[in-house]
Design a protein around this motif. Sequence first.
Motif, PDB file in Angstrom:
ATOM      1  N   GLU A 201      35.313 -40.859   7.149  1.00  0.00           N
ATOM      2  CA  GLU A 201      35.770 -41.011   5.932  1.00  0.00           C
ATOM      3  C   GLU A 201      36.295 -42.574   6.652  1.00  0.00           C
ATOM      4  O   GLU A 201      36.702 -43.148   5.850  1.00  0.00           O
ATOM      5  CB  GLU A 201      36.760 -40.488   5.593  1.00  0.00           C
ATOM      6  N   ILE A 202      37.317 -42.802   7.338  1.00  0.00           N
ATOM      7  CA  ILE A 202      37.904 -44.076   8.030  1.00  0.00           C
ATOM      8  C   ILE A 202      37.304 -44.667   8.453  1.00  0.00           C
ATOM      9  O   ILE A 202      37.309 -45.793   8.071  1.00  0.00           O
ATOM     10  CB  ILE A 202      38.753 -43.248   9.550  1.00  0.00           C
TER      11      ILE A 202
ATOM     12  N   ASP B 108      35.779 -46.571   5.361  1.00  0.00           N
ATOM     13  CA  ASP B 108      37.043 -47.019   4.200  1.00  0.00           C
ATOM     14  C   ASP B 108      37.274 -48.328   4.783  1.00  0.00           C
ATOM     15  O   ASP B 108      37.968 -48.907   4.028  1.00  0.00           O
ATOM     16  CB  ASP B 108      38.745 -46.038   4.465  1.00  0.00           C
TER      17      ASP B 108
ATOM     18  N   ALA C 107      35.148 -51.022   3.690  1.00  0.00           N
ATOM     19  CA  ALA C 107      35.725 -51.409   2.742  1.00  0.00           C
ATOM     20  C   ALA C 107      36.485 -52.043   2.424  1.00  0.00           C
ATOM     21  O   ALA C 107      37.043 -52.877   1.529  1.00  0.00           O
ATOM     22  CB  ALA C 107      35.928 -49.959   1.687  1.00  0.00           C
ATOM     23  N   HIS C 108      37.818 -51.777   3.250  1.00  0.00           N
ATOM     24  CA  HIS C 108      39.455 -52.888   2.328  1.00  0.00           C
ATOM     25  C   HIS C 108      39.494 -53.596   3.910  1.00  0.00           C
ATOM     26  O   HIS C 108      40.496 -54.711   3.791  1.00  0.00           O
ATOM     27  CB  HIS C 108      39.969 -51.528   2.776  1.00  0.00           C
TER      28      HIS C 108
ATOM     29  N   GLN D 237      43.504 -46.450  12.692  1.00  0.00           N
ATOM     30  CA  GLN D 237      43.614 -45.997  11.727  1.00  0.00           C
ATOM     31  C   GLN D 237      43.219 -44.082  11.743  1.00  0.00           C
ATOM     32  O   GLN D 237      44.220 -43.401  11.381  1.00  0.00           O
ATOM     33  CB  GLN D 237      42.275 -46.703  10.723  1.00  0.00           C
TER      34      GLN D 237
ATOM     35  N   SER E  64      46.403 -41.321  10.869  1.00  0.00           N
ATOM     36  CA  SER E  64      46.354 -40.820   9.354  1.00  0.00           C
ATOM     37  C   SER E  64      46.346 -39.707   9.666  1.00  0.00           C
ATOM     38  O   SER E  64      46.049 -38.561   8.799  1.00  0.00           O
ATOM     39  CB  SER E  64      45.268 -41.618   8.621  1.00  0.00           C
TER      40      SER E  64
END
Length: 410
Positions: A38-39, A42, A45-46, A270, A274
Amino acid sequence: MVASEIRALFAVASRPEVVSLAGGMPYVTALPLDTVGEIVADLVAHRGTVALQYGSGQGDPHLREQICEVMRLEGIEAGPDDVVVTVGSQQALDLITRIFIDPGDVVLAEGPSYVGALGTFAAYQASVVHVAMDDEGLIPEELSATIDALAREGRRIKFLYTVPNFQNPAGVTLSAARRHQVLEICHRADVLVVEDNPYGLLGFDGDPMRALRADDPDGVVYLGSFSKTLAPGFRVGWALAPHAVRDKLVLAMESAVLSHSSFSQLAVGQYLASQPWREQIKSFRELYRERRDALLGAMEALMPPGCVWTRPAGGFFVWMTLPEGLDSKAILPRAVAERVAFVPGTGFYADGSGARHMRLSYCYPEPDRIREGVRRLSGVIQQELLIRDTFGTGSAPAHGGVDTPGPDLA
């Protein structure tokens, strides 16, 4: 730069029916892989336009700040300006050697020493002089005597290379008292210390040891890595160096790869920002402690008399000494035929010594597989002892050559 004949054996040893006590690979299955995925998703994507672009030669500024936070666990107080991110700590070691070594210069290193370091030193034509260790790590008196002897010979020492915590391959840790002695000896002799510390946070008991760099910011270059505490596939390490050395490291880094992977750096950053990374390291420590206990327990129960070994308080490795007359490199083919693998001790000495030693790794196999591997290895050693007792020696040594196992075995 010569490949070793043992690489061919390890190609066979990678088969699933072989219990490998050879590899130094961390057990990445213990990571929360869904979360890591997921990291990464993301990030693309961002922040994809940044993550997929060239980056700075010194490394992502935010990640360098996070690295300083990680190093505080070992007593190091440093600023991000003195950190250089590298492609694993192996590249940091290569760059340090490139900066300091002229052909024929001396590098002091523990005996035995990390095989990846020995390969780097050989590539730059350094002369490696080993300093003896015992169960408390590098022996200060041996270090002082070696420095004095080299000075009398007029030989130029560029640095001491040491893995002070849960050393690869011996598994021993430099005691707190000796750390001060080693620093004082090197300071008096004007010898730089290169502290390679990939396993420092993977101790099984108590808090991490205080780093050498914490007590001598000007005389120590500290090498760190996320390969053992996160995952080696990201290939993110770092060097913490005095200002003048740091500037040279950045130049050498840029000449080597222009810039390292922004994607990997941002992904690691990240993850650190997180996720409960301290708890993840604690999980790794508990997992590796269980496997160490499985290895040591099986060795205690099954190894024949005359075998002795270290008892690591962290990290990945046990160093075993065979009875007189046995050669670890010579018996490796028989061991692989019996479906168990280890790394012969000759790979961890620049002069090819260490024939009676072997490195056993407990980081990757499950505990039951470790016990089965020890059972198989014990049988091989017992057979070799029968040959020795019958004919006066064990199997004939294998053909000569430089012992340079691949990355998964280092």
